[in-house]
Design a protein around this motif. Structure first.
Motif, PDB file in Angstrom:
ATOM      1  N   THR A  36       4.498   7.134   1.681  1.00  0.00           N
ATOM      2  CA  THR A  36       4.438   6.202   2.806  1.00  0.00           C
ATOM      3  C   THR A  36       4.183   4.801   2.290  1.00  0.00           C
ATOM      4  OG1 THR A  36       2.077   6.606   3.166  1.00  0.00           O
ATOM      5  CG2 THR A  36       3.626   7.929   4.440  1.00  0.00           C
ATOM      6  N   THR A  52       2.383  -3.769   8.990  1.00  0.00           N
ATOM      7  CA  THR A  52       3.441  -2.861   9.441  1.00  0.00           C
ATOM      8  C   THR A  52       2.849  -1.481   9.638  1.00  0.00           C
ATOM      9  OG1 THR A  52       4.069  -2.178   7.199  1.00  0.00           O
ATOM     10  CG2 THR A  52       5.183  -4.126   8.101  1.00  0.00           C
ATOM     11  N   GLU A  53       3.538  -0.661  10.421  1.00  0.00           N
ATOM     12  CA  GLU A  53       3.152   0.738  10.546  1.00  0.00           C
ATOM     13  C   GLU A  53       3.503   1.461   9.245  1.00  0.00           C
ATOM     14  OE1 GLU A  53       1.634   2.310  13.021  1.00  0.00           O
ATOM     15  OE2 GLU A  53       1.445   0.450  14.182  1.00  0.00           O
ATOM     16  N   PRO A  54       2.752   2.480   8.863  1.00  0.00           N
ATOM     17  CA  PRO A  54       3.130   3.279   7.682  1.00  0.00           C
ATOM     18  C   PRO A  54       4.523   3.878   7.887  1.00  0.00           C
ATOM     19  CG  PRO A  54       0.896   3.795   8.384  1.00  0.00           C
ATOM     20  CD  PRO A  54       1.497   2.954   9.469  1.00  0.00           C
ATOM     21  N   ASP A  92       0.856  -1.187   0.000  1.00  0.00           N
ATOM     22  CA  ASP A  92       0.000   0.000   0.000  1.00  0.00           C
ATOM     23  C   ASP A  92       0.894   1.240   0.000  1.00  0.00           C
ATOM     24  OD1 ASP A  92      -1.860   1.983   0.412  1.00  0.00           O
ATOM     25  OD2 ASP A  92      -2.911   0.954   2.028  1.00  0.00           O
ATOM     26  N   THR A  97       3.075   0.850   3.442  1.00  0.00           N
ATOM     27  CA  THR A  97       2.487  -0.034   4.441  1.00  0.00           C
ATOM     28  C   THR A  97       2.302  -1.407   3.828  1.00  0.00           C
ATOM     29  OG1 THR A  97       1.238   1.845   5.340  1.00  0.00           O
ATOM     30  CG2 THR A  97       0.562  -0.359   6.060  1.00  0.00           C
ATOM     31  N   ARG A 108       0.235  -4.893   3.991  1.00  0.00           N
ATOM     32  CA  ARG A 108      -1.050  -5.355   4.499  1.00  0.00           C
ATOM     33  C   ARG A 108      -1.255  -6.841   4.225  1.00  0.00           C
ATOM     34  NH1 ARG A 108      -4.203  -1.193   6.048  1.00  0.00           N
ATOM     35  NH2 ARG A 108      -3.591   0.905   5.353  1.00  0.00           N
ATOM     36  N   ALA A 151      -3.330  -4.019   8.419  1.00  0.00           N
ATOM     37  CA  ALA A 151      -1.948  -3.563   8.349  1.00  0.00           C
ATOM     38  C   ALA A 151      -1.023  -4.541   9.062  1.00  0.00           C
ATOM     39  CB  ALA A 151      -1.818  -2.179   8.958  1.00  0.00           C
TER      40      ALA A 151
END
Length: 211
Positions: free
Chosen positions: A133, A146-148, A107, A135, A137, A144
């Protein structure tokens, strides 16, 4: 949940591997060999690119106009849609062949796409200011994993005669920016934080990878 744990473990391993080094086994060894960087094993199932409509477009022909999106190589039109097509093409190229390992959906949200204006392109040159950014998913649920994370992919931009010569070779801004973004996203997915920083030089005050 199991997939999330796997992703977290892979990324944590990548984060610590860059500063890890094996201990010297014998007194006779003159220098320890550096640890080999770990590589993530990911199967990228899909790529989604978003260019928020809140990003401001500038058409001002100045050395460094305001705005989040500055793009001139396509005809006048929907700059958000034009940038989205460029970034989608770049990301699709960048993940090609990443089809073994933990399944993920990529993403991408564009934060800044600041290429050169006509004025900068044919005089001083400058920097393509590229930020997005990233991410990862779950491809099944969209959750999600991972964190953005903000990625900077700035690229030195040609100016004057160098820009004209590059265009004659087919190295347009679009080609160079696409190649740069593809290179950066591939490096980030394989080994986070490993992509080379752009050499911006004294022209970093203006707004692609030197060929």
């Amino acid at each position: 949940m199991q997939t999330l744990k796997i992703i977290a473990a892979v990324l944590m391993g990548l984060a610590v591997s860059a500063c890890a080094a094996p201990e010297t086994a014998t007194r006779n060894a003159t220098m320890p060999m550096p640890a080999q960087p770990m590589q993530a094993q990911l199967d990228v199932k899909s790529v989604t690119v978003t260019v928020p409509r809140t990003l401001k477009v500038s058409e001002a022909n100045r050395f460094y106009p305001g705005g989040d999106i500055v793009w001139r190589e396509d005809p006048m039109g929907d700059r958000h849609a034009q940038v989205q097509r460029i970034v989608e093409d770049a990301m699709t190229r960048g993940v090609a062949g990443l089809d073994t390992g933990t399944p993920v959906a990529l993403d991408i949200q564009v934060a800044r796409f600041h290429a050169l204006t006509q004025k900068a392109r044919y005089t001083t040159g400058g920097v393509h200011d590229l930020k997005f950014t990233m991410t990862l998913r779950d491809p099944e649920t969209g959750a999600a994993l991972t964190e953005p994370r903000m990625i900077t992919a700035d690229l030195k931009g040609f100016g004057g005669r160098k820009a004209i010569e590059a265009e004659r070779r087919g190295q347009t801004q679009k080609v160079r920016i696409t190649n740069r973004l593809a290179e950066v996203i591939r490096a980030e997915l394989i080994s986070p934080g490993s992509h080379p920083k752009a050499s911006l030089g004294v022209m970093s005050m203006f707004s692609t990878r030197g060929s």
